[in-house]
Scaffold this active site. Structure first.
Site, PDB file in Angstrom:
ATOM      1  NE  ARG A   1      -3.341   2.517   2.727  1.00  0.00           N
ATOM      2  CZ  ARG A   1      -4.235   2.754   3.669  1.00  0.00           C
ATOM      3  NH1 ARG A   1      -4.623   1.784   4.464  1.00  0.00           N
ATOM      4  NH2 ARG A   1      -4.750   3.962   3.820  1.00  0.00           N
TER       5      ARG A   1
ATOM      6  CE1 TYR B   1     -10.910   6.617  -0.661  1.00  0.00           C
ATOM      7  CE2 TYR B   1     -12.878   6.762   0.695  1.00  0.00           C
ATOM      8  CZ  TYR B   1     -11.597   6.299   0.491  1.00  0.00           C
ATOM      9  OH  TYR B   1     -10.992   5.519   1.450  1.00  0.00           O
TER      10      TYR B   1
HETATM   11  C1  G6P Z   1     -12.380   4.256   4.129  1.00  0.00           C
HETATM   12  C2  G6P Z   1     -12.803   3.331   3.043  1.00  0.00           C
HETATM   13  C3  G6P Z   1     -12.273   1.971   3.183  1.00  0.00           C
HETATM   14  C4  G6P Z   1     -10.788   1.995   3.418  1.00  0.00           C
HETATM   15  C5  G6P Z   1     -10.487   2.819   4.641  1.00  0.00           C
HETATM   16  C6  G6P Z   1      -8.987   3.013   4.816  1.00  0.00           C
HETATM   17  O1  G6P Z   1     -13.243   4.315   5.104  1.00  0.00           O
HETATM   18  O2  G6P Z   1     -14.185   3.326   2.865  1.00  0.00           O
HETATM   19  O3  G6P Z   1     -12.544   1.260   2.002  1.00  0.00           O
HETATM   20  O4  G6P Z   1     -10.300   0.698   3.604  1.00  0.00           O
HETATM   21  O5  G6P Z   1     -11.057   4.070   4.571  1.00  0.00           O
HETATM   22  O6  G6P Z   1      -8.710   3.457   6.093  1.00  0.00           O
HETATM   23  P1  G6P Z   1      -7.224   3.530   6.651  1.00  0.00           P
HETATM   24  O7  G6P Z   1      -7.349   3.861   8.079  1.00  0.00           O
HETATM   25  O8  G6P Z   1      -6.614   2.180   6.377  1.00  0.00           O
HETATM   26  O9  G6P Z   1      -6.553   4.591   5.838  1.00  0.00           O
END
Ligand code: G6P
Length: 443
Positions: free
Chosen positions: A96, A254
């Site tokens: 990631r 988003y």
């Molecule tokens: C959002 C999205 C998810 C994603 C998450 C990442 O809520 O809807 O699909 O996985 O954020 O969160 P993070 O804390 O891993 O950045």
């Protein structure tokens, strides 16, 4: 009396799992679970052991009768399961971090689920999810696959197009948006009804009802100032008032990457210098969480987990399982096959829309609001990118991958797409068997 359920969670060592366990516990009187398998890969052994031990303590505290099993044997977990939940991260957080960093080198947004970052994640994950589906076809053909892994819309489309598995794609944004609007309107979440149209991480709320009254316009006016209408992982810059009211719908968090590209890129570049990519921030949060999880005295989901962007994802999963199990017929926003519900998109595309949920699964309902051109344009473009990404992810075809990346609005030029694609293919070569079959890396 209905039968009790077997559930397999693939990626069970995820730091989010305690949330899922809490969800099962909350519903233990109405949702009988017989066996719960947490599955992970050998590389995730330490995490699975830690999360599994916490899950066990949580279940014991709640006097749960669920038989919890930890395994590295995916097939054992899937065999005869009623529901398979996928929450996998192929290549772990290291991959990631690369997804988020590669585009930044070329002054493009580096995001986990959309743009070039989400594209790389899709290429890595499509072969794995299709492989999981082979096991489901083989060992649990009646099971329902609930996929949370990102990019959730693209993966749902890959499963719909290339397998016989029954599937529903899930995201925490619909439930998160409902909660945010309830807070904004100072009402209980049960009073809020939203009509959502679009695709995963690009859905628009076109109607907002509170206690049956349509308050869409009022919310759009309020939402233009910074108003908490975002997810934890996406900065809240508010929205331009003229833009929002003429858009006529509430964008999801988003959308900021598309509608406020420069501001979001600047923010990413600035935080990259100070805190690193979001993956690096998440890695630190995760390390802290796992330290907490190790505590033998801990037997609840620690509140720190709510700092993650995916907070409340288990509410979405468990509401869905419960409605399928009880044939409830309520409405939830999930990812399913379009089948004409959004006429400007292909019938076989995955879309994120309101669906009636009953024992046969999720059935999309016709939105009341017509899709305005300003929504249609972006929606069609990003869906075309997704279609191409599914083909590239399945076939490993370099030219299709190049087309996909070139038309994505967060890339938008061949020159950039070629440079980014080259880096993605080189830096992910251990995870892209479909591309490695071909002589693509020197392209
Ligand atoms: C959002 C999205 C998810 C994603 C998450 C990442 O809520 O809807 O699909 O996985 O954020 O969160 P993070 O804390 O891993 O950045």
């Amino acid at each position: 009396m209905k039968k009790s359920l077997k559930i397999a969670v693939i990626g069970g060592g995820s730091s989010y799992t305690p949330e899922l366990i809490e969800g099962f516990i909350k519903r233990q009187d109405i949702l009988p679970i017989r066996e719960l398998y947490l599955v992970d890969i050998e590389k995730g052994r330490k995490k699975l052991e830690i999360v599994g031990a916490l899950a066990k303590r949580m279940l014991e505290k709640a006097n749960s009768t669920i038989d919890l099993k930890l395994t590295y044997d995916r097939r054992e977990a899937i065999k005869d399961a009623d529901f398979v939940i996928t929450q996998i991260r192929v290549g772990l957080l290291e991959a990631r971090a690369r997804d988020e960093h590669i585009p930044l080198r070329y002054n493009c947004i580096g995001q986990e689920t959309t743009g070039a970052g989400g594209f790389a994640k899709a290429l890595r994950t499509i072969p794995v999810i299709l492989d999981i589906c082979k096991d489901i076809e083989d060992l649990a053909p009646n099971a329902m696959l609930l996929n949370f892994a990102n990019p959730a819309g693209i993966l749902t489309e890959a499963v719909l197009k290339h397998t016989n598995v029954k599937t529903i794609g899930l995201c925490n944004i619909p439930i998160g948006t409902k909660m945010q609007i309830a807070k904004l309107c100072e009402t209980d979440v049960s009073n809020v009804y939203l009509e959502m149209i679009g695709i995963n991480h690009l859905n628009w709320t076109t109607r907002i009802l509170v206690e049956g009254n349509d308050i869409t316009k009022e919310v759009l006016t309020k939402a233009s100032s910074s108003s908490g209408l975002t997810m934890k992982n996406v900065p809240d810059f508010g929205w331009d008032a003229n833009f929002l009211t003429s858009l006529g719908a509430l964008p999801c968090a988003y959308h900021r990457y598309f509608y406020m590209k420069e501001q979001m890129l600047k923010e990413q570049l600035d935080s990259f210098k100070t805190t690193g990519t979001r993956a690096q921030v998440v890695k630190r949060v995760e390390d802290e969480l796992f330290e907490l999880y190790k505590d033998p005295e801990l037997d609840i989901k620690p509140p720190q987990l709510q700092e993650r962007g995916g907070a409340y994802y288990s509410e979405a999963a468990l509401d869905l399982i419960l409605s399928i199990y009880t044939n409830k017929g309520d409405i939830q926003t999930v990812n399913v096959k379009n089948n004409g519900i959004i006429p400007c998109l292909p019938n076989d595309a995955a879309v994120e829309v309101n669906c009636v949920i009953n024992s046969d699964g999720a059935h999309p309902i016709q939105p009341r609001v017509e899709i305005a051109p300003q929504i249609r344009g972006l929606l069609q473009l990003v869906k075309a990118y997704e279609e191409l990404t599914v083909i590239a992810g399945v076939t490993g075809d370099y030219k299709t991958a190049l087309q996909a990346l070139t038309i994505h609005p967060l890339v938008g030029s061949v020159e950039l797409a070629e440079k980014i694609l080259k880096d993605i293919l080189v830096e992910n070569k251990d995870y892209l068997p479909q591309f490695n079959k071909r002589e693509v890396l020197q392209n």
